[in-house]
Each structure stands twice: as C-alpha cells, then as structure tokens.
Design a protein around this motif. Structure first.
Motif, PDB file in Angstrom:
ATOM      1  N   GLU A 232       0.844  -1.199   0.000  1.00  0.00           N
ATOM      2  CA  GLU A 232       0.000   0.000   0.000  1.00  0.00           C
ATOM      3  C   GLU A 232       0.878   1.247   0.000  1.00  0.00           C
ATOM      4  N   HIS A 233       1.926   1.224   0.804  1.00  0.00           N
ATOM      5  CA  HIS A 233       2.858   2.346   0.883  1.00  0.00           C
ATOM      6  C   HIS A 233       3.581   2.534  -0.454  1.00  0.00           C
ATOM      7  N   MET A 234       4.092   1.439  -1.040  1.00  0.00           N
ATOM      8  CA  MET A 234       4.815   1.532  -2.302  1.00  0.00           C
ATOM      9  C   MET A 234       3.928   2.062  -3.425  1.00  0.00           C
ATOM     10  N   PHE A 235       2.728   1.498  -3.578  1.00  0.00           N
ATOM     11  CA  PHE A 235       1.838   1.950  -4.639  1.00  0.00           C
ATOM     12  C   PHE A 235       1.338   3.370  -4.378  1.00  0.00           C
ATOM     13  N   GLY A 236       1.195   3.744  -3.107  1.00  0.00           N
ATOM     14  CA  GLY A 236       0.813   5.122  -2.772  1.00  0.00           C
ATOM     15  C   GLY A 236       1.896   6.107  -3.170  1.00  0.00           C
ATOM     16  N   LYS A 237       3.160   5.754  -2.919  1.00  0.00           N
ATOM     17  CA  LYS A 237       4.265   6.617  -3.320  1.00  0.00           C
ATOM     18  C   LYS A 237       4.320   6.744  -4.835  1.00  0.00           C
ATOM     19  N   LEU A 238       4.083   5.644  -5.545  1.00  0.00           N
ATOM     20  CA  LEU A 238       4.079   5.697  -7.008  1.00  0.00           C
ATOM     21  C   LEU A 238       2.950   6.590  -7.513  1.00  0.00           C
ATOM     22  N   ARG A 239       1.791   6.468  -6.870  1.00  0.00           N
ATOM     23  CA  ARG A 239       0.646   7.292  -7.267  1.00  0.00           C
ATOM     24  C   ARG A 239       0.975   8.775  -7.074  1.00  0.00           C
ATOM     25  N   ASN A 240       1.555   9.118  -5.926  1.00  0.00           N
ATOM     26  CA  ASN A 240       1.901  10.512  -5.655  1.00  0.00           C
ATOM     27  C   ASN A 240       2.992  11.017  -6.585  1.00  0.00           C
ATOM     28  N   LYS A 241       3.950  10.173  -6.883  1.00  0.00           N
ATOM     29  CA  LYS A 241       5.069  10.550  -7.759  1.00  0.00           C
ATOM     30  C   LYS A 241       4.588  10.832  -9.173  1.00  0.00           C
ATOM     31  N   ARG A 242       3.560  10.113  -9.604  1.00  0.00           N
ATOM     32  CA  ARG A 242       3.065  10.253 -10.978  1.00  0.00           C
ATOM     33  C   ARG A 242       1.913  11.249 -11.100  1.00  0.00           C
ATOM     34  N   GLY A 243       1.649  12.008 -10.069  1.00  0.00           N
ATOM     35  CA  GLY A 243       0.651  13.059 -10.192  1.00  0.00           C
ATOM     36  C   GLY A 243      -0.646  12.804  -9.480  1.00  0.00           C
ATOM     37  N   GLY A 244      -0.715  11.741  -8.726  1.00  0.00           N
ATOM     38  CA  GLY A 244      -1.919  11.484  -7.924  1.00  0.00           C
ATOM     39  C   GLY A 244      -3.152  11.314  -8.758  1.00  0.00           C
ATOM     40  N   ALA A 245      -4.263  11.784  -8.245  1.00  0.00           N
ATOM     41  CA  ALA A 245      -5.554  11.604  -8.902  1.00  0.00           C
ATOM     42  C   ALA A 245      -5.653  12.365 -10.213  1.00  0.00           C
ATOM     43  N   HIS A 246      -4.850  13.424 -10.387  1.00  0.00           N
ATOM     44  CA  HIS A 246      -4.906  14.192 -11.629  1.00  0.00           C
ATOM     45  C   HIS A 246      -4.521  13.352 -12.831  1.00  0.00           C
ATOM     46  N   ALA A 247      -3.693  12.342 -12.634  1.00  0.00           N
ATOM     47  CA  ALA A 247      -3.292  11.466 -13.728  1.00  0.00           C
ATOM     48  C   ALA A 247      -4.465  10.618 -14.219  1.00  0.00           C
ATOM     49  N   LEU A 248      -5.522  10.544 -13.434  1.00  0.00           N
ATOM     50  CA  LEU A 248      -6.680   9.750 -13.820  1.00  0.00           C
ATOM     51  C   LEU A 248      -7.670  10.519 -14.682  1.00  0.00           C
ATOM     52  N   ASP A 249      -7.433  11.792 -14.910  1.00  0.00           N
ATOM     53  CA  ASP A 249      -8.358  12.618 -15.668  1.00  0.00           C
ATOM     54  C   ASP A 249      -8.213  12.462 -17.173  1.00  0.00           C
ATOM     55  N   SER A 250      -7.372  11.572 -17.633  1.00  0.00           N
ATOM     56  CA  SER A 250      -7.142  11.344 -19.048  1.00  0.00           C
ATOM     57  C   SER A 250      -8.435  10.899 -19.723  1.00  0.00           C
ATOM     58  N   ASP A 251      -8.583  11.238 -21.013  1.00  0.00           N
ATOM     59  CA  ASP A 251      -9.769  10.825 -21.753  1.00  0.00           C
ATOM     60  C   ASP A 251      -9.790   9.323 -22.000  1.00  0.00           C
ATOM     61  N   GLU A 252      -8.589   8.710 -22.165  1.00  0.00           N
ATOM     62  CA  GLU A 252      -8.514   7.291 -22.442  1.00  0.00           C
ATOM     63  C   GLU A 252      -7.610   6.590 -21.435  1.00  0.00           C
ATOM     64  N   PRO A 253      -8.089   6.312 -20.231  1.00  0.00           N
ATOM     65  CA  PRO A 253      -7.252   5.671 -19.237  1.00  0.00           C
ATOM     66  C   PRO A 253      -6.811   4.269 -19.651  1.00  0.00           C
ATOM     67  N   SER A 254      -7.588   3.589 -20.502  1.00  0.00           N
ATOM     68  CA  SER A 254      -7.222   2.234 -20.890  1.00  0.00           C
ATOM     69  C   SER A 254      -5.967   2.203 -21.745  1.00  0.00           C
ATOM     70  N   SER A 255      -5.598   3.324 -22.382  1.00  0.00           N
ATOM     71  CA  SER A 255      -4.379   3.352 -23.186  1.00  0.00           C
ATOM     72  C   SER A 255      -3.146   3.572 -22.318  1.00  0.00           C
ATOM     73  N   ASN A 256      -3.337   3.865 -21.040  1.00  0.00           N
ATOM     74  CA  ASN A 256      -2.216   4.109 -20.135  1.00  0.00           C
ATOM     75  C   ASN A 256      -2.289   3.120 -18.975  1.00  0.00           C
ATOM     76  N   PRO A 257      -1.405   2.082 -18.992  1.00  0.00           N
ATOM     77  CA  PRO A 257      -1.461   1.085 -17.920  1.00  0.00           C
ATOM     78  C   PRO A 257      -1.242   1.677 -16.531  1.00  0.00           C
ATOM     79  N   ASP A 258      -0.417   2.733 -16.431  1.00  0.00           N
ATOM     80  CA  ASP A 258      -0.194   3.368 -15.133  1.00  0.00           C
ATOM     81  C   ASP A 258      -1.467   4.013 -14.617  1.00  0.00           C
ATOM     82  N   ALA A 259      -2.244   4.582 -15.513  1.00  0.00           N
ATOM     83  CA  ALA A 259      -3.503   5.205 -15.104  1.00  0.00           C
ATOM     84  C   ALA A 259      -4.475   4.146 -14.584  1.00  0.00           C
ATOM     85  N   LEU A 260      -4.487   2.978 -15.235  1.00  0.00           N
ATOM     86  CA  LEU A 260      -5.353   1.896 -14.762  1.00  0.00           C
ATOM     87  C   LEU A 260      -4.915   1.426 -13.387  1.00  0.00           C
TER      88      LEU A 260
END
Length: 137
Positions: A95-123
C-alpha cells in the motif's frame, strides 16, 4: 499471483499448511493480485525443538511487476500469528509503495485522461484508488 511456501526442518510442510498459507496471502493481497507476479513465504521455528516466546518466524517477499521485491518478517508465538502478521505487514508495505508511485506520478490528476485504458499506469492508479477508498470506508 503465484505463492510459493517454504519451511525449515522444524516445521512439517503439508499440503494443508501450504493451502492455508496461500489462502491467507491471497486474501490479504487480493487487491494487488494483478500487480504481483509471485509471493515467496518462508516459515521457520527459530528455536527448533525448544519452546520459546516469539520463536515462529514468517518472512514474505512480494515481487511487484516492474519493481524491486518487497520483504517483511513477523515473529510470533504461533505459526498462525506469524503468517497473519507477515501478510498484514506485506499489505501495508505494498500500500505504501503503490501510494508513493501514485503521488510521484501526479496522484488523482493522472486519472483525468480521456482514455485511461491506453495508459497502464492510469489503470493501476485508478484501481489502487478504488481499493484504497474501499479499505478506508
């Protein structure tokens, strides 16, 4: 997720023990199933035949896809407590590791993409956020 159970000479490895350990690990890490290739579980009795407090040891190592392995250890007076404690610790470490990755990659803002399925990190981020909300509600 593949689960491999190993034990030392003082703990009899039976199919029932391996099944129970696998079920415990799968249950604790179910929401990371697609992101972990393997979990290795090492069970040992540190005092051998002699009784003693907290002599049962469970070490678990998870191998997240694309990341370094994460290892935790828990000692307890019974094998059940050692396995359950290690599974809980491993869940928190992931949970800690994936949380750090989420924060490092922009947090919830990274989920606002129009096509999340094209980005495995967003999924991954989306799934982690959903699981995190479910755990804390």
């Amino acid at each position: 997720m593949k689960i491999q159970v190993n034990s030392d000479n003082h703990i009899e490895s039976t199919s029932r023990l391996e099944e129970w350990v696998s079920t415990t690990v799968e249950s604790a890490l179910a929401h990371y199933d697609e992101h972990i290739t393997r979990v290795e579980v090492h069970l040992s009795d540190e005092n051998g035949d002699k009784p003693g407090p907290d002599d049962m040891r469970c070490q678990m190592e998870a191998r997240p896809k694309g990341h370094q392995p994460i290892s935790v250890t828990h000692k307890a007076s019974s094998l059940d407590q050692a396995v359950e404690g290690a599974a809980t610790k491993l869940n928190h470490a992931l949970e800690h590791m994936f949380g750090k990755l989420r924060n490092k990659r922009g947090g919830a803002h990274a989920l606002d993409s129009d096509e999340p399925s094209s980005n495995p990190d967003a999924l991954l981020q989306e799934e982690f956020l959903e699981n995190d909300q479910a755990l804390h509600s």
